[in-house]
Enzyme design. Structure first.
Site, PDB file in Angstrom:
ATOM      1  CG  HIS A  20     -17.330 -57.570-137.042  1.00 15.11           C
ATOM      2  ND1 HIS A  20     -16.318 -58.357-136.488  1.00 15.11           N
ATOM      3  CD2 HIS A  20     -18.443 -59.066-136.666  1.00 15.11           C
ATOM      4  CE1 HIS A  20     -16.364 -59.822-136.212  1.00 15.11           C
ATOM      5  NE2 HIS A  20     -17.499 -59.653-136.062  1.00 15.11           N
ATOM      6  CD  GLU A  55     -22.918 -63.850-135.414  1.00 23.91           C
ATOM      7  OE1 GLU A  55     -24.159 -64.066-136.055  1.00 23.91           O
ATOM      8  OE2 GLU A  55     -22.154 -63.785-135.640  1.00 23.91           O
TER       9      GLU A  55
END
Length: 207
Positions: free
Chosen positions: A8, A84
């Protein structure tokens, strides 16, 4: 099949030097939106069959920005398996502060995950974060697709991709992790052996 992995874009917490795992999130920086648009332009002529994104907002937004630049429209699906690493008590805290308190553990997190004690911070185990992501990737074998884009996170993708490439725990972060908005490409015919075609490439926005 070719698998295109993107971390990201850079966020407020990245800028502030804070741990940002599955339990925390912060907005993309304005400049990272421009960077992601450039990445989308770089990838625009690739006919992706589908985009898979972590379901955390910073990853979904990054995927949507890239998707908006593609010449050939393709669907986007967000999945929890690409989240994550859940970092427990480390979430949201400044890395510099933690480095002063737990120098050996923070060093281990950065360079040798075999020595990182997840129980100390009530974090997800290394095995768990790698397993959920690599198993999801291997499940794509039956999708009958040729090119997929997967948008996720630095710590999780670094460990997961290198696991697919055959690295052991001690070497998963030996040469550092993935930069924000970086591109990594793997190729596979059988989802057992993976070949690295590109690693942590950010050259597209420096031209």
């Amino acid at each position: 099949m070719k698998l295109y992995f993107v971390r990201h874009g850079r966020t407020v917490w990245n800028l502030e030097g804070r741990f940002q795992g599955a339990g925390g999130d912060s907005p993309l920086l304005p400049e990272s939106i421009d960077t992601l648009k450039k990445l989308g332009q770089y990838l625009k002529d690739i006919s992706f069959d589908k985009i898979y994104s972590s379901d955390l907002p910073r990853a979904v937004k990054s995927a949507e920005i890239i998707q908006s630049q593609l010449t050939n429209p393709c669907p986007l699906e967000s999945v929890p398996d690409l989240r994550e690493w859940h970092l427990g008590k480390l979430e949201g805290l400044k890395i510099a502060t933690l480095n002063a308190i737990y120098p050996q553990q923070i060093q281990a997190f950065r360079t040798n995950l075999a020595k990182f004690d997840t129980t100390m911070f009530e974090a997800e185990s290394l095995y768990s974060t790698i397993q959920r992501t690599t198993q999801f990737i291997k499940s794509l074998k039956d999708s009958k697709t040729e090119q997929l884009l997967l948008v996720g996170h630095g710590a999780n993708l670094t460990a997961s991709i290198r696991t697919l490439l055959g690295y052991n725990e001690a070497l998963l972060r030996k040469n550092g992790g993935l930069d924000n908005a970086s591109l990594t490409i793997l190729e596979t015919d059988d989802f057992k052996k993976f070949t690295l075609k590109k690693w942590n490439d950010t050259s597209y926005h420096k031209k």
